[in-house]
Enzyme design. Structure first.
Site: not given
Ligand code: GDL
Length: 455
Positions: A124, A231, A265
């Site tokens: 990002d 993920d 994540n």
């Molecule tokens: C993303 C961001 C992450 C974010 C997720 C969902 C990655 C590598 N980076 O692009 O920080 O939480 O989307 O919105 O996934």
């Protein structure tokens, strides 16, 4: 053999979403869960710990460093890897040696606090470089590999066993296909990044409904290593109205052999992540074909005691109904689908033909409304606060639909009008964002079309 026992496989949780980072007590609770369930990695990279990303050059003050030391120690005690991430991509100058020194100083501080595993993330960020950077490195991938390799060497000199993780600028299939980061970005990265560095990948999409073995096998060729899955299946930072408490799904168990690890994540609200973590742990540890629904039901049963109320308890069936309403990004749970279908079919028909369906709908609607309302009695207040705004919205919609159906049953004449004293223009579905959302219609094929003008 549980998969987390296979050497080097990382399985666990990324705190890597946008928004308010978790509380210290929540992280410590997470470590206990992970240790109990056989997950082995906690990744510290909240996008809005501003020293991770916005002002990444600045070290922590002593006061800020102390809780991090406690986390590192907590991980050690539970035999978990603690990984610390830095995200310098917003404004790093790749040719500037001072910027590399800043990164090393930041790692130095974390190393001094006890941290051994590091990550550098370039997700990002703008995919264009300053002129001098472009002249020296030629491509974004080469510039980023230069920085990552230098930090990797630094880390390995201090701890030969250290893990070092890297997030590319195109980190999913869709971004790679759009050539984000420039042509050949991933191939260059695969060639130039040191062999010991793991590369993150979110699957075909940022939020991937499915990640197949074939998908990661193709990528492995390009990266010259197994990708490490970041993920986002349960992440909800992109939509404040939702959360996801459905099971880990859309990935076959065979995927474990094809990747360097699986890290999730998840939802920004820590208390809503019980099922996501529990089912990931089950996915990683168990054997045989993966049955997400069975894993969901079994995790919900374990979660049920957290829903103790001040009054009479809610039932397991009530919790399943609620969980099904907030299941997965691409999929509601079966009970939510059934309720939606029932409502949709009802509204598509003339009220004179509703028959018993109207009563069936009203029973289900009031059941769901009651379950939502009863959450105000939750003893675990942090769980209630995490749920409250979303459940408010769900209650509001069920209430409106119920009023409408009741009105239509009483007045089936197509000319009769039905309003609600509790849902008025301005306060209900109001505001600029809601108005803007109505201007473009997202079609099922992913294209947008202008909304037909409202007379
Ligand atoms: C993303 C961001 C992450 C974010 C997720 C969902 C990655 C590598 N980076 O692009 O920080 O939480 O989307 O919105 O996934």
């Amino acid at each position: 053999m549980p998969h987390t026992d296979s050497p080097g496989f990382l399985a666990g949780v990324i705190e890597g979403f946008y928004g308010q980072p978790w509380a210290q007590a929540e992280r410590l609770e997470l470590f206990r869960w992970m240790a109990d369930w056989g997950l082995n990695t906690y990744f510290y990279g909240p996008k809005d710990d501003w020293k991770v990303r916005a002002i990444w050059r600045e070290p922590y003050t002593d006061r800020e460093a102390e809780p991090l030391r406690e986390l590192i120690r907590g991980c050690e005690q539970h035999h978990l890897h603690f990984v610390y991430a830095l995200c310098p991509g917003l404004d790093i100058r790749y040719t500037n040696t001072a910027d590399l020194d800043h990164l090393k100083r930041r790692c130095e501080q974390m190393h001094w606090l006890g941290c051994r595993h590091f990550a550098v993330l370039f997700d990002d960020i703008p995919d264009k470089m300053a002129r001098e950077d472009l002249e020296r490195f030629g491509t974004l991938a080469t510039a980023q590999a230069h920085v990552a390799n230098a930090l990797f060497d630094w880390t390995r000199e201090r701890s030969p066993q250290a893990r070092f993780l890297f997030c590319p600028t195109p980190y999913c299939g869709r971004m790679a296909a759009a050539q984000l980061g420039g042509e050949g970005y991933l191939a260059t990265l695969g060639k130039e990044l040191r062999e010991g560095i793991d590369i993150f990948w979110t699957g075909p999409e940022i939020i991937s409904r499915e990640i197949t073995v074939a998908h990661v096998r193709d990528l492995r060729q390009l990266l010259r290593r197994k990708p490490l899955i970041w993920d986002n299946l349960h992440a909800n930072d992109y939509d404040g109205r939702r959360f996801f408490c459905g099971p880990y799904a859309g990935r076959p168990r065979e995927l474990r052999q094809e990747v360097a690890g699986l890290l999730t994540n998840p939802n920004c609200e820590f208390p809503l992540n019980y099922v996501p973590f529990r089912t990931l742990a089950e996915f990683v540890r168990g054997e045989g074909p993966w049955d997400p629904r069975a894993a969901y039901l079994s995790a919900l049963r374990e979660w049920l005691p957290s829903f103790a109320l001040s009054g009479p308890p809610i039932t397991f069936e009530d919790l399943v109904l609620l969980g099904d309403c907030y299941y997965l990004p691409y999929e509601e749970g079966p009970q939510a689908i059934a309720l939606h279908d029932l409502t949709k079919n009802l509204l598509a028909r003339n009220p004179t033909q509703w028959g018993a369906d109207a009563a069936a709908f009203r029973t289900q609607a009031s059941r769901l409304r009651d379950v939502c309302a009863r959450m105000t009695e939750l003893r675990q207040r942090t769980l209630f606060y995490a749920l409250s705004r979303r459940l408010w919205e769900l209650r509001e919609e069920m209430d409106l639909l119920d009023r409408y159906v009741a009105c239509r049953v009483a007045h089936p004449d197509p000319k009769a009008t039905c309003g609600s004293d509790f849902h008025q223009p301005g306060t209900y579905r109001g505001g600029l964002v809601a108005k803007l959302q109505r201007l473009l219609v997202l079609q099922p094929n992913g294209n947008f079309t202008p909304a037909p003008p409202i007379p």
